[in-house]
Design an enzyme around this catalytic site. Sequence first.
Site: not given
Lengths: 542, 542
Positions: A185, A444, A439, A330
């Site tokens: 990655t 959020w 946050k 992944e």
Amino acid sequence: MHGLMQDWPLVCSRIIDYAGRQFPAREVVDRSIEGPIRRTNYGQIRIRALKVAQGLAREGFKPGDRIGTLAWNSSRHLEAWYGIMGMGGVYHTLNPRLFPDQIAWIMNHAEDAALFADITFMPIVEKVAPLVKSLRKVIVLTDAAHMPETKLDNVVSYEEWLGGLDGDYTWYDSAEADASGMCYTSGTTGDPKGVVYSHRSNVLHALIAAQVDALGLGSREVVLPVVPMFHANAWSIAHSAPMVGSKLVMPGARMDGEAIYELLDTEKVTLSAAVPTVWLMLLQYLEETGKKLPHLRKVVIGGSACPRSMTQKFRDNYDVDVIHAWGMTEMSPLGSLGSLKPQMADLTGDALLDLKEKQGYAPFGVEMKITDDDNRELTWDGKTFGRLKVRGPAVAKAYYGGAGTDQFDDEGWFDTGDVAHIDADGYMQITDRAKDVIKSGGEWISTIDLENLAVGHPDVAEAAVIGVVHPKWDERPLLVIVRKPGREPSKEELLAYMEGKVAKWWMPDDVVFVEEIPHTATGKIQKITLREQFKDYRFPTA
Amino acid sequence: MHGLMQDWPLVCSRIIDYAGRQFPAREVVDRSIEGPIRRTNYGQIRIRALKVAQGLAREGFKPGDRIGTLAWNSSRHLEAWYGIMGMGGVYHTLNPRLFPDQIAWIMNHAEDAALFADITFMPIVEKVAPLVKSLRKVIVLTDAAHMPETKLDNVVSYEEWLGGLDGDYTWYDSAEADASGMCYTSGTTGDPKGVVYSHRSNVLHALIAAQVDALGLGSREVVLPVVPMFHANAWSIAHSAPMVGSKLVMPGARMDGEAIYELLDTEKVTLSAAVPTVWLMLLQYLEETGKKLPHLRKVVIGGSACPRSMTQKFRDNYDVDVIHAWGMTEMSPLGSLGSLKPQMADLTGDALLDLKEKQGYAPFGVEMKITDDDNRELTWDGKTFGRLKVRGPAVAKAYYGGAGTDQFDDEGWFDTGDVAHIDADGYMQITDRAKDVIKSGGEWISTIDLENLAVGHPDVAEAAVIGVVHPKWDERPLLVIVRKPGREPSKEELLAYMEGKVAKWWMPDDVVFVEEIPHTATGKIQKITLREQFKDYRFPTA
């Protein structure tokens, strides 16, 4: 009590054996790196893969050896994959868009023993090869006539090399848990991390990817994977197409609108997969030329969010269905696909486009949940968003060498690093990256939602939102704007434009104007740099 | 080098968990055994399966215990399967068409600990239960109101039993190699032999069965499996439909033309699967009533060879595509399916029907070969026939208790007992059973081909061909004929009719006329009895 069914390991050589036996004449067409369109078939690819395996084994490469590939989507690249896996090796795809020193770092980390490379990438290979101690051989995916000059040792053209082999070879007897492939990655932070696919995960992922409501691959399909084999397995198509006998059409090095259109048209492609950028180029080309897409039925779009207007254009102007998908290196990579569930089958117009903006639902074999920061599972209501976590037989349980352990928990869940909500029908939508989400007072705020809203203003060229520390709320959103040339929207105008379109407490505390927003090599906003840039910024309200 | 992908065992509880999470409201409709059409969904089925597992565990049944089911296709039967597997048990499907003493023999051999049974089968249960020492409980798949009277102990109605359970249960943590199900083959010779499915084989088989060119199951399909769950897993549909979210429609106890038509019509079934007998009844019903099949797209036909006229009628009169399939209990059961490969996609008329008479090609996950008696592999030319052998992750490697070891070889090939040829395109056609094929001077003669030819004569009601010893040729074919009432074809007429339509050396050496040909319980010609009947017969030519 044990079952009494056969021990038939899920290994990748069975895929190409199957294609060679049941679909030997099914074509694999590519735009060769040398130029002309080239045609081969699964029967030939299998035989040449056997030669690759034989050649590697003969030169002393061993099962478990990592063998790099630095190549476009082509039949030779496909042969190399199956040859490498067939001798027990591990194909290690390298992303040519990285800087040479990054490629060298990755190859050294994986200890690549050999490298298959396209002629276009020889300038990279010249720089990288001397830096990789483990590298013993470079095989250039071309014939003698097109072989570039090089000062490197141990370099041979693929066709010359294959010419000395007869393919009289028996596939190495891999176990299904053995490594088959590797891909790093390219994280925006820290060193790249290696994902190690197994034979089992590749085979299962292909079985899942081919399903009707995933890619929907069958023998009568003609599939053009524009998504590169060098990144996330070409969304499984390099495995699932031969598994079911689909005709494969490979774009080679050219992904511009005209080149893609030519293949779609002459090869009668029915299904394709690519990132939005590629489709943008194709749609522009079609608009300029007035050409149509009579054969294409479906395009799978992922890599980054598919714009609503793209889905609409494909549908309204070309009668092509867009399947919005999401995945990660992944995850092999497919995580969700936006096929229509039966309760949505009759949706049209805006309701359909609303649904298609979401990244779809998980197929069997992918478990999904969203959690808060304390790992408490959140409800699927299409609003509440949290960290997206996944599990499955084609999901990584670790990185090579043990990096990034904090992304895996005891119950096997992998933290994707994305923030998402999932609706009651199971459709997931990415709302942010976990490291970017703001946050504010324990709640959020999605930076992506705010950015998408801000760029809707006619005077805005680009928008980015970052969280900046705030004494009372921990963090509050700062809107960073690049104005369109000649336009001068004020802070007040922009905030007025946004007001009423998001919750009041989501509204940015301030707006700043800049000449340029920093980007990564793949075109994403580099928020880490942006945050660094504004590290001394203080809100007027603070 | 090991892969680094998650250890996510392929266990069947994941199938119903997936359906419950992603397709909770997708309907499962059945014709209840009590009479009315009944509707439930995957969400409910999952919860009730959890109760079944909880109930079994609470009463002391243990992982590995075999739990019999004697039931029609219904949602309760499905719940029982997932409940049994979910507590680590092994569903053991019993064929109600067998004689009670055969059922008892099978249950004793498997040592079934409990039994789920439909009310229709209570007369069988009354006879069988006292003969099975291991049996501790009978759960009758009905509610209290419909509970039949019985003198048996430890009998309870399913709904009453479930009523005492809350489903607060965690699936047993099965390994993927653990047994999940069992089904005995009803061989015409010798004792029945037990096939033991594993969680892995069920899950892989479902992934394979759902593929585009196999059953082609997706979430928008409505599937009616007429093929019984009590025989060969309902061709995987009980696993593959919930895995992809297809709506399931279950016929219960009624499989006559009118009953099947009603479900096809009211539930808008798009895909169905059954043996030819069922379709014969449906086609008769449609012809009598003039009704049509506007929703049905595809029927999968197997179990015995699908007559050419059936494929033609479905296509020409109802626009329904017939997929001819072949399989065995030992193969989970799907072995081959007659979907069109791309090179056949444009076939029409007789060429299409010729192809559709074959049983199709093997999907990925099934390896096939044909061999002579010395295990030498034979060519795929569509003419040369030999013993059909198969391998795959959902193919048996042994029978329960070690019976029938001669059917398995060292390389893992299972000898199907069928004789077949395979053409250059990979399409397989069964030509005989290995024990019926006639070996004449070292060459093989297909009895099925001769029978199919002889029944084409207008005066023939039924035909059977058996091999009879011959001093010069080892064996030669004897044609046994049942004449149509009032017809008196002579031996010479019949042979003249056949001449030129098969190779000269295939022509029967003699023809005999009988009143009746013996049949098995499932309607197949009982050749073993027929050969016994003619054991003293000598050819006039001998």
